[in-house]
Design a protein around this motif. Structure first.
Motif, PDB file in Angstrom:
ATOM      1  N   ASP D  26       0.854  -1.191   0.000  1.00 52.92           N
ATOM      2  CA  ASP D  26       0.000   0.000   0.000  1.00 52.92           C
ATOM      3  C   ASP D  26       0.889   1.239   0.000  1.00 52.92           C
ATOM      4  N   GLY D  27       0.573   2.165  -0.865  1.00 51.62           N
ATOM      5  CA  GLY D  27       1.376   3.384  -0.983  1.00 51.62           C
ATOM      6  C   GLY D  27       1.432   4.160   0.321  1.00 51.62           C
ATOM      7  N   ARG D  28       2.618   4.601   0.675  1.00 50.05           N
ATOM      8  CA  ARG D  28       2.742   5.373   1.912  1.00 50.05           C
ATOM      9  C   ARG D  28       2.400   6.824   1.621  1.00 50.05           C
ATOM     10  N   CYS D  29       1.492   7.364   2.412  1.00 48.04           N
ATOM     11  CA  CYS D  29       1.075   8.761   2.267  1.00 48.04           C
ATOM     12  C   CYS D  29       0.770   9.110   0.821  1.00 48.04           C
ATOM     13  N   PHE D  30      -0.077   8.302   0.186  1.00 49.21           N
ATOM     14  CA  PHE D  30      -0.409   8.597  -1.200  1.00 49.21           C
ATOM     15  C   PHE D  30      -1.386   9.758  -1.342  1.00 49.21           C
ATOM     16  N   SER D  31      -2.049  10.127  -0.289  1.00 50.03           N
ATOM     17  CA  SER D  31      -2.874  11.335  -0.351  1.00 50.03           C
ATOM     18  C   SER D  31      -1.966  12.499  -0.727  1.00 50.03           C
ATOM     19  N   LYS D  32      -0.861  12.601  -0.027  1.00 56.22           N
ATOM     20  CA  LYS D  32       0.088  13.678  -0.306  1.00 56.22           C
ATOM     21  C   LYS D  32       0.719  13.502  -1.691  1.00 56.22           C
ATOM     22  N   PHE D  33       1.081  12.280  -2.002  1.00 57.51           N
ATOM     23  CA  PHE D  33       1.721  12.013  -3.292  1.00 57.51           C
ATOM     24  C   PHE D  33       0.783  12.401  -4.444  1.00 57.51           C
ATOM     25  N   ALA D  34      -0.508  12.075  -4.278  1.00 58.93           N
ATOM     26  CA  ALA D  34      -1.505  12.405  -5.311  1.00 58.93           C
ATOM     27  C   ALA D  34      -1.630  13.915  -5.453  1.00 58.93           C
ATOM     28  N   GLU D  35      -1.657  14.587  -4.337  1.00 61.76           N
ATOM     29  CA  GLU D  35      -1.746  16.050  -4.315  1.00 61.76           C
ATOM     30  C   GLU D  35      -0.546  16.668  -5.037  1.00 61.76           C
ATOM     31  N   LYS D  38      -0.509  16.226  -8.657  1.00 65.78           N
ATOM     32  CA  LYS D  38      -1.759  16.641  -9.304  1.00 65.78           C
ATOM     33  C   LYS D  38      -2.471  15.488  -9.986  1.00 65.78           C
ATOM     34  N   LEU D  39      -2.577  14.369  -9.293  1.00 70.21           N
ATOM     35  CA  LEU D  39      -3.304  13.238  -9.865  1.00 70.21           C
ATOM     36  C   LEU D  39      -4.774  13.618 -10.047  1.00 70.21           C
ATOM     37  N   GLN D  40      -5.369  13.075 -11.101  1.00 71.10           N
ATOM     38  CA  GLN D  40      -6.780  13.341 -11.327  1.00 71.10           C
ATOM     39  C   GLN D  40      -7.634  12.706 -10.239  1.00 71.10           C
ATOM     40  N   LYS D  41      -8.747  13.393  -9.957  1.00 72.09           N
ATOM     41  CA  LYS D  41      -9.622  12.952  -8.879  1.00 72.09           C
ATOM     42  C   LYS D  41     -10.947  12.492  -9.437  1.00 72.09           C
ATOM     43  N   PRO D  42     -11.543  11.495  -8.916  1.00 69.56           N
ATOM     44  CA  PRO D  42     -11.047  10.645  -7.811  1.00 69.56           C
ATOM     45  C   PRO D  42     -10.086   9.563  -8.296  1.00 69.56           C
ATOM     46  N   ASN D  43     -10.005   9.352  -9.625  1.00 69.26           N
ATOM     47  CA  ASN D  43      -9.138   8.286 -10.117  1.00 69.26           C
ATOM     48  C   ASN D  43      -8.231   8.829 -11.197  1.00 69.26           C
ATOM     49  N   ASP D  44      -6.998   8.466 -11.135  1.00 65.61           N
ATOM     50  CA  ASP D  44      -6.075   8.873 -12.179  1.00 65.61           C
ATOM     51  C   ASP D  44      -5.700   7.624 -12.970  1.00 65.61           C
ATOM     52  N   GLU D  45      -6.181   7.591 -14.206  1.00 66.85           N
ATOM     53  CA  GLU D  45      -5.978   6.377 -15.002  1.00 66.85           C
ATOM     54  C   GLU D  45      -4.495   6.075 -15.198  1.00 66.85           C
ATOM     55  N   GLN D  71      -6.199  -1.817  -6.397  1.00 68.80           N
ATOM     56  CA  GLN D  71      -7.136  -0.686  -6.459  1.00 68.80           C
ATOM     57  C   GLN D  71      -6.496   0.432  -5.657  1.00 68.80           C
ATOM     58  N   SER D  72      -6.868   1.651  -5.992  1.00 66.93           N
ATOM     59  CA  SER D  72      -6.303   2.808  -5.294  1.00 66.93           C
ATOM     60  C   SER D  72      -4.771   2.672  -5.250  1.00 66.93           C
ATOM     61  N   ASP D  73      -4.162   2.853  -4.087  1.00 66.66           N
ATOM     62  CA  ASP D  73      -2.694   2.796  -4.003  1.00 66.66           C
ATOM     63  C   ASP D  73      -2.210   1.452  -3.469  1.00 66.66           C
ATOM     64  N   GLU D  74      -3.031   0.418  -3.621  1.00 70.71           N
ATOM     65  CA  GLU D  74      -2.645  -0.877  -3.053  1.00 70.71           C
ATOM     66  C   GLU D  74      -2.684  -1.981  -4.087  1.00 70.71           C
TER      67      GLU D  74
HETATM   68  N1  LIG Z   1      -6.266  11.830  -6.805  1.00 69.97           N
HETATM   69  C1  LIG Z   1      -6.052  10.527  -6.646  1.00 69.97           C
HETATM   70  N2  LIG Z   1      -5.762  10.052  -5.428  1.00 69.97           N
HETATM   71  C2  LIG Z   1      -5.537   8.760  -5.298  1.00 69.97           C
HETATM   72  C3  LIG Z   1      -5.580   7.868  -6.358  1.00 69.97           C
HETATM   73  N3  LIG Z   1      -5.312   6.629  -5.887  1.00 69.97           N
HETATM   74  C4  LIG Z   1      -5.074   6.744  -4.563  1.00 69.97           C
HETATM   75  N4  LIG Z   1      -5.222   8.029  -4.212  1.00 69.97           N
HETATM   76  C5  LIG Z   1      -5.097   8.561  -2.875  1.00 69.97           C
HETATM   77  C6  LIG Z   1      -6.447   8.668  -2.264  1.00 69.97           C
HETATM   78  C7  LIG Z   1      -6.192   8.315  -0.807  1.00 69.97           C
HETATM   79  O1  LIG Z   1      -6.040   9.528  -0.111  1.00 69.97           O
HETATM   80  C8  LIG Z   1      -4.880   7.571  -0.789  1.00 69.97           C
HETATM   81  C9  LIG Z   1      -5.002   6.112  -0.474  1.00 69.97           C
HETATM   82  O2  LIG Z   1      -5.489   5.935   0.835  1.00 69.97           O
HETATM   83  P1  LIG Z   1      -4.634   5.292   2.019  1.00 69.97           P
HETATM   84  O3  LIG Z   1      -5.619   4.827   3.032  1.00 69.97           O
HETATM   85  O4  LIG Z   1      -3.721   4.259   1.468  1.00 69.97           O
HETATM   86  O5  LIG Z   1      -3.878   6.512   2.657  1.00 69.97           O
HETATM   87  P2  LIG Z   1      -2.438   7.105   2.449  1.00 69.97           P
HETATM   88  O6  LIG Z   1      -1.722   6.362   1.364  1.00 69.97           O
HETATM   89  O7  LIG Z   1      -2.545   8.570   2.295  1.00 69.97           O
HETATM   90  O8  LIG Z   1      -1.762   6.838   3.853  1.00 69.97           O
HETATM   91  P3  LIG Z   1      -1.039   5.484   4.374  1.00 69.97           P
HETATM   92  O9  LIG Z   1       0.399   5.809   4.339  1.00 69.97           O
HETATM   93  O10 LIG Z   1      -1.406   4.377   3.411  1.00 69.97           O
HETATM   94  O11 LIG Z   1      -1.573   5.237   5.727  1.00 69.97           O
HETATM   95  O12 LIG Z   1      -4.320   7.697  -2.083  1.00 69.97           O
HETATM   96  C10 LIG Z   1      -5.898   8.402  -7.631  1.00 69.97           C
HETATM   97  O13 LIG Z   1      -5.937   7.705  -8.645  1.00 69.97           O
HETATM   98  N5  LIG Z   1      -6.124   9.740  -7.737  1.00 69.97           N
END
Ligand SMILES: Nc1nc2c(ncn2[C@H]2C[C@H](O)[C@@H](COP(=O)(O)OP(=O)(O)OP(=O)(O)O)O2)c(=O)[nH]1
Ligand SMILES: Nc1nc2c(ncn2[C@H]2C[C@H](O)[C@@H](COP(=O)(O)OP(=O)(O)OP(=O)(O)O)O2)c(=O)[nH]1
Ligand SMILES: Nc1nc2c(ncn2[C@H]2C[C@H](O)[C@@H](COP(=O)(O)OP(=O)(O)OP(=O)(O)O)O2)c(=O)[nH]1
Ligand SMILES: Nc1nc2c(ncn2[C@H]2C[C@H](O)[C@@H](COP(=O)(O)OP(=O)(O)OP(=O)(O)O)O2)c(=O)[nH]1
Ligand SMILES: O=P(O)(O)OP(=O)(O)OP(=O)(O)O
Ligand SMILES: O=P(O)(O)OP(=O)(O)OP(=O)(O)O
Ligand SMILES: O=P(O)(O)OP(=O)(O)OP(=O)(O)O
Ligand SMILES: O=P(O)(O)OP(=O)(O)OP(=O)(O)O
Ligand SMILES: [Mg+2]
Ligand SMILES: [Mg+2]
Ligand SMILES: [Mg+2]
Ligand SMILES: [Mg+2]
Ligand SMILES: [Mg+2]
Ligand SMILES: [Mg+2]
Ligand SMILES: [Mg+2]
Ligand SMILES: [Mg+2]
Ligand SMILES: [Mg+2]
Ligand SMILES: [Mg+2]
Ligand SMILES: [Mg+2]
Ligand SMILES: [Mg+2]
Lengths: 248, 248, 248, 248
Positions: D26-35, D38-45, D71-74
């Motif tokens: 699972d991506g670490r801090c992908f909220s920040k990485f997406a920001e 400038k990843l497209q919201k809610p999904n960046d293809e 799915q998402s960052d995982e």
């Molecule tokens: N804009 C955008 N954001 C995405 C995309 N895929 C994932 N994200 C973001 C949305 C969520 O804030 C985050 C995934 O949620 P997580 O629960 O894994 O949180 P996060 O990675 O921020 O923290 P973590 O280090 O995993 O605890 O990644 C995308 O395709 N586009």
């Protein structure tokens, strides 16, 4: 107290959910124990009955333990796959079973051995083994019952040879590398013994399991009766007959 | 046999080298056991002596176990940091100690309890705890001895209050939230008891350790004598006096 | 959802408190990677600098990681004994460090390799190792530095022999079973090279550590500077000079 | 060397035989990485395709990894129940997969993001989870796909509301505690969007699996093709269609 931080060093591994939990215990240095207490060779019925009785106490005490198989100085206990006993804490489960079995073995000794004095406190090691499927669990139990058979057949031949005048070394040489058929023949030709007529307890080991029964007083409740048997648990017959066991 | 693959499911965790290994066991449901066997309250000297004797058997049996501390229905065993006993297999170490202790407890019961019949086989749970430094090990032992003190002081007050006519509920209310000083005062004022004159076995618990001594027969060999004491093991005094213990 | 029970199958082992936590990672099949990218033999300074830079990113990201030592295709990271990072969850710590290092290695490749194109994504395995005392931690680091020395001396001889016309097989035969002194002589006699004049980065590997410094802006705060060095970390000198490291 | 005893402190847990091994990263801090990117919201293809491509590299590299769901960052990887990869050493399996995935993510970034510069090296945490039966494995994958659906539906509504002028707080309040049906209605009524027409990649996540195919050159050999799909993997249909997957 300011010392209580040390509690945080305790970690009890949690067992993976939904796998069969087996606890096998085995007498420590029972060769010596058997010698010292002049146990009958190759099998001492009193000892086997005491082992069975101790196992029964484990089944009585732990609801979640529904099956046990024993032979020689060992016993294996199986806990329900879904059990949440002690929150599935590994060391807790392991030690509670091993300790209770040991305690019962010493406590009930006199019931089975009457006049024979216990000379020193015997002990048992124990281990937890996990089996993820019914097949692997059954293979485990088969492994133990095959072990029972192989050892018993060998020991029966060995001690008969010794009793009939061979030295242990000679008996050993006679049996070295021989197959099952040879040993059966030997028993029959030399000692007039049909191996399959030997006591089932010795040939098959001891199986204890819980059999559900309607409670006579409260028919909506299920009570469990602990059954002792000495049959084959390798073939499917046993498991088909008691099909509730593995679905528990 | 074709079943022996199941042996590969056995895994016995190896304990990290060079850490202190502690095994603590604790009587299961000893409140009930004490009740059923009418143990003296708050401390039954026979029971404590039996616990000590069982612990001694563990020290005698396992060379590598050089220290034990017990109180109430529990005992902690410490193994040398460098030990390679059973290849440091965790479950093996744990069960061998718990089983032997249990066995000795039942076996020697009659030596300490004479006429009192044991009613059913008692058992003990057990756990392994690792301490990486001398300080954390000493803090662990201090933790247990503080626990001994706190419980004993409380229980002494409690049962004296009850004996002098209070209901358990009243005794409980009297003691709730009170400090050590208050309890000492209560003992002195109300019952004329100087807490520090109560038996050390009750106040300090039981420490057993191995003391090296020259072998009289073979002076180049070291033999170990097992010493039983009821002193403070929290302060450094004890450890300075027996400085070989932690350097083992 | 009705599926979320599966979360309960997740178990992340908690690391024993108060032990040094080491994470060592090592390039997977770096022999092939070095070949494919035509890395200089026996040491490619660009690659070593990239490794160091990636390690630096790990130290910058994880406050609790205060020391790193690397050589060849490996790096070891040490976390403070008292750290509570990720609640001491083993897999979390391990993967976060390995993943970040890998990512930095690929990300910064072009900074160190300019024109050399990376041909395929390299990867690193990783493991957690626990050391209960300062001595065992230092011995661990000494083990890695001795390994660096031994391999580097061998490889230096080997490649010089090959460059001077020997086949790899001949070079191998020349060096087989020889001692350190022999290799130093060989370097000197045959190639006029004084081994101790070879770059320290190659002979001693790379040590990165955090050095506390008063924050100029906010003097009551401590900031840490990451220092890179290529010295001996086996002798006590280094550790005495930076005595705060092991007391952290 | 005299230091090599420290190697004995390494212990890599062996995974129980015959259970499904899942590695989820699972991506670490992908909220920040997406920001930041400038990843497209809610999904960046582009990002999802890069994740898929990185997962494909894992499947290509590890024969024993036959299925992945992301799915998402995982991303979750499943290894054959019977695999003996790395002797089932837990940390080795875990880090090799997480490291390779990370490496591929950074390496192939530019293939999917062209002009968008990666600003800093991203990283992924990882964990091993064991499932003893086909049912629990399928429930695990269903859990992740339900999570995909629930999050995607929510995020789609949320960002459409925000795009149409709501503040994040207002969007949050509008959606709080609402059910799936409400959200579908909202999408349809307010934005004219039929949720089931949204791209399957977004609604169902990404499934990669190995499909056996006869080798055209050598018909006696089986080769595997990696298939990417975005279908429902909760219902049995998928598993019946690819019945070889769970029997592997
Ligand atoms: N804009 C955008 N954001 C995405 C995309 N895929 C994932 N994200 C973001 C949305 C969520 O804030 C985050 C995934 O949620 P997580 O629960 O894994 O949180 P996060 O990675 O921020 O923290 P973590 O280090 O995993 O605890 O990644 C995308 O395709 N586009
Ligand atoms: N005479 C006699 N001996 C028995 C009986 N049941 C078990 N034994 C002995 C025969 C074996 O020597 C021994 C069991 O074998 P083990 O492999 O468990 O060896 P042992 O307990 O001596 O060592 P261990 O501490 O388990 O490694 O116990 C019995 O009913 N009669
Ligand atoms: N009367 C009496 N009771 C004792 C003596 N030593 C221990 N006990 C009782 C007092 C406590 O209720 C109990 C020990 O407390 P525990 O916390 O170990 O509880 P217990 O063993 O009942 O439950 P457990 O299975 O350990 O969770 O044993 C004694 O010498 N005399
Ligand atoms: N030419 C060159 N090769 C290097 C350099 N640093 C490391 N290597 C190579 C030499 C060794 O073959 C290899 C490191 O040895 P390892 O024991 O880690 O083996 P390798 O990574 O091939 O396999 P592994 O996946 O770790 O088991 O990397 C360098 O700077 N230049
Ligand atoms: O007995 P304690 O207080 O150490 O606590 P525990 O072992 O976590 O609980 P229990 O005795 O109920 O297993
Ligand atoms: O501990 P031991 O010596 O009995 O060895 P083991 O690995 O437990 O072997 P077994 O299961 O054959 O008793
Ligand atoms: O990411 P989650 O929800 O599986 O939860 P966690 O791994 O326990 O927590 P974290 O991501 O914070 O490590
Ligand atoms: O996994 P490998 O093959 O690298 O084997 P290892 O046990 O990790 O050995 P080393 O520490 O020598 O890489
Ligand atoms: Mg054994
Ligand atoms: Mg035995
Ligand atoms: Mg045996
Ligand atoms: Mg308890
Ligand atoms: Mg108790
Ligand atoms: Mg207690
Ligand atoms: Mg390796
Ligand atoms: Mg390598
Ligand atoms: Mg290497
Ligand atoms: Mg998380
Ligand atoms: Mg994330
Ligand atoms: Mg996520």
């Amino acid at each position: 107290s300011k010392y209580s931080y040390v509690k945080s060093f305790e970690v009890d591994e949690k067992i993976l959910p939904q796998v069969w939990i087996v606890v096998r215990l085995d007498g420590r240095c029972f060769s010596k124990f058997a010698e010292e207490h002049k146990l009958q060779k190759p099998n001492d019925e009193r000892c086997l009955r005491l082992m069975e009785h101790s196992a029964r106490k484990v089944l009585e005490t732990f609801d979640e333990c529904f099956f046990a198989y024993g032979q020689s100085d060992e016993f294996s206990f199986v806990l329900r796959k879904q059990t949440n006993i002690f929150n599935r804490r590994k060391s807790k489960i392991l030690t509670c079973i091993v300790s209770l079995f040991t305690s019962a073995f010493v406590f009930y000794w006199k019931t089975f051995f009457n006049d024979v004095e216990m000379k020193y406190p015997p002990s048992f090691d124990g281990r937890v083994i996990l089996y993820p499927s019914d097949q692997t669990l059954r293979d485990y139990l088969s492994w133990r019952q095959v072990d029972c058979h192989v050892n018993n057949q060998y020991n029966t031949c060995f001690w008969l040879l010794v009793q009939s005048g061979a030295t242990p070394k000679e008996a050993y040489e006679t049996l070295k590398g021989t197959y099952s058929d040879f040993k059966n023949e030997l028993l029959f030709q030399k000692f007039g013994i049909n191996y399959s007529h030997i006591e089932e307890r010795f040939r098959k080991g001891s199986t204890l399991f819980k059999k559900p029964r309607e409670d006579l007083v409260n028919p909506s409740k299920t009570v469990f009766e602990i059954v002792l048997t000495h049959e084959d648990i390798i073939k499917s017959e046993f498991w088909n007959k008691h099909s509730d066991l593995l679905s528990s």
